[in-house]
Design a protein around this motif. Sequence first.
Motif, mmCIF file in Angstrom:
data_model
loop_
_atom_site.group_PDB
_atom_site.id
_atom_site.type_symbol
_atom_site.label_atom_id
_atom_site.label_comp_id
_atom_site.label_asym_id
_atom_site.label_seq_id
_atom_site.Cartn_x
_atom_site.Cartn_y
_atom_site.Cartn_z
ATOM 1 N N LYS A 1 16.364 27.315 -6.199
ATOM 2 C CA LYS A 1 16.970 26.150 -5.547
ATOM 3 C C LYS A 1 15.898 25.233 -4.973
ATOM 4 O O LYS A 1 16.034 24.011 -4.996
ATOM 5 C CB LYS A 1 17.923 26.639 -4.445
ATOM 6 N N ALA B 1 23.398 25.611 5.529
ATOM 7 C CA ALA B 1 24.658 25.368 4.820
ATOM 8 C C ALA B 1 24.508 25.589 3.326
ATOM 9 O O ALA B 1 25.409 26.127 2.671
ATOM 10 C CB ALA B 1 25.152 23.955 5.100
ATOM 11 N N SER B 2 23.362 25.195 2.776
ATOM 12 C CA SER B 2 23.147 25.368 1.342
ATOM 13 C C SER B 2 23.104 26.848 0.965
ATOM 14 O O SER B 2 23.677 27.259 -0.052
ATOM 15 C CB SER B 2 21.851 24.670 0.933
ATOM 16 N N ARG C 1 24.621 29.256 2.520
ATOM 17 C CA ARG C 1 26.011 29.758 2.588
ATOM 18 C C ARG C 1 26.779 29.389 1.314
ATOM 19 O O ARG C 1 27.604 30.165 0.842
ATOM 20 C CB ARG C 1 26.720 29.189 3.816
ATOM 21 N N LYS C 2 26.496 28.217 0.764
ATOM 22 C CA LYS C 2 27.149 27.834 -0.498
ATOM 23 C C LYS C 2 26.668 28.700 -1.654
ATOM 24 O O LYS C 2 27.456 29.086 -2.517
ATOM 25 C CB LYS C 2 26.858 26.360 -0.825
ATOM 26 N N GLY D 1 28.485 32.136 -1.144
ATOM 27 C CA GLY D 1 29.922 32.153 -1.416
ATOM 28 C C GLY D 1 30.724 32.790 -0.288
ATOM 29 O O GLY D 1 30.176 33.313 0.671
ATOM 30 N N SER D 2 32.051 32.766 -0.452
ATOM 31 C CA SER D 2 32.968 33.243 0.591
ATOM 32 C C SER D 2 32.759 34.727 0.903
ATOM 33 O O SER D 2 32.332 35.494 0.048
ATOM 34 C CB SER D 2 34.416 33.046 0.140
ATOM 35 N N ALA E 1 35.379 34.229 -3.630
ATOM 36 C CA ALA E 1 34.145 33.438 -3.790
ATOM 37 C C ALA E 1 34.113 32.776 -5.165
ATOM 38 O O ALA E 1 34.508 33.375 -6.165
ATOM 39 C CB ALA E 1 32.931 34.345 -3.594
ATOM 40 N N GLU E 2 33.667 31.548 -5.210
ATOM 41 C CA GLU E 2 33.590 30.801 -6.469
ATOM 42 C C GLU E 2 32.613 31.453 -7.440
ATOM 43 O O GLU E 2 31.552 31.945 -7.037
ATOM 44 C CB GLU E 2 33.099 29.358 -6.200
ATOM 45 N N THR F 1 28.503 31.551 -7.392
ATOM 46 C CA THR F 1 27.896 32.005 -6.140
ATOM 47 C C THR F 1 27.460 33.463 -6.292
ATOM 48 O O THR F 1 27.889 34.160 -7.220
ATOM 49 C CB THR F 1 28.890 31.900 -4.968
ATOM 50 N N ASP G 1 25.044 31.630 9.763
ATOM 51 C CA ASP G 1 26.142 30.652 9.668
ATOM 52 C C ASP G 1 25.905 29.344 10.420
ATOM 53 O O ASP G 1 26.752 28.455 10.379
ATOM 54 C CB ASP G 1 27.466 31.302 10.090
#
Length: 151
Positions: free
Chosen positions: A30, A84-85, A87-88, A91-92, A98-99, A102, A120
């Motif tokens: 990333k 935040a990135s 956490r994306k 995933g959930s 979760a998508e 992820t 978080d």
Amino acid sequence: EQVEQTYIMVKPDGVQRGLVGEIISRFERKGFKLTGLKLFQCPKELAEEHYKDLRAKPFYPKLIDYITSGPVVSMAWEGVGVVASARKLIGSTDPLQAETGTIRGDLAVQTGRNVVHGSDSPENGRRETALWFKEVELCQWTPAQASWLRE
Ligand code: DAT
Ligand code: MG
């Protein structure tokens, strides 16, 4: 823009399942900066401090047993928007929600074995990095690719 710190951890299931390289790789590709990395057997007291906000939850005892059940890989990552990135990328909490794409969406099937932790909030990112790493274990450095990641 504010440079943030986040604490990312491959949980014992991720280590046992041989997913350490795969997980590190997603953050590395990333473009965030790794500032700390270690394989570590977490003592119970540290697990309890890390998850202190969850101590009233019914799953808390099992959570502590899980996190202390084998070595984890502790990582500190740094960058603008890293909290935040990350956490994306993770995933959930529930891997079945979760998508795809992820880490949890691709590599896990149950909340109690969700392979990875990520801070978080920027405040918790700083708190958890300081909790899991000694100051001397963190490196301040400039990756050679820095000017190719951000203008
Ligand atoms: P996250 O890890 O996505 O930040 P969290 O902070 O709410 O989620 O919870 C910390 C961990 O506790 C989570 O990764 C797995 C466990 N956990 C959370 N909710 C749970 C539940 N309903 N049942 C079992 N374990 C749970
Ligand atoms: Mg959490």
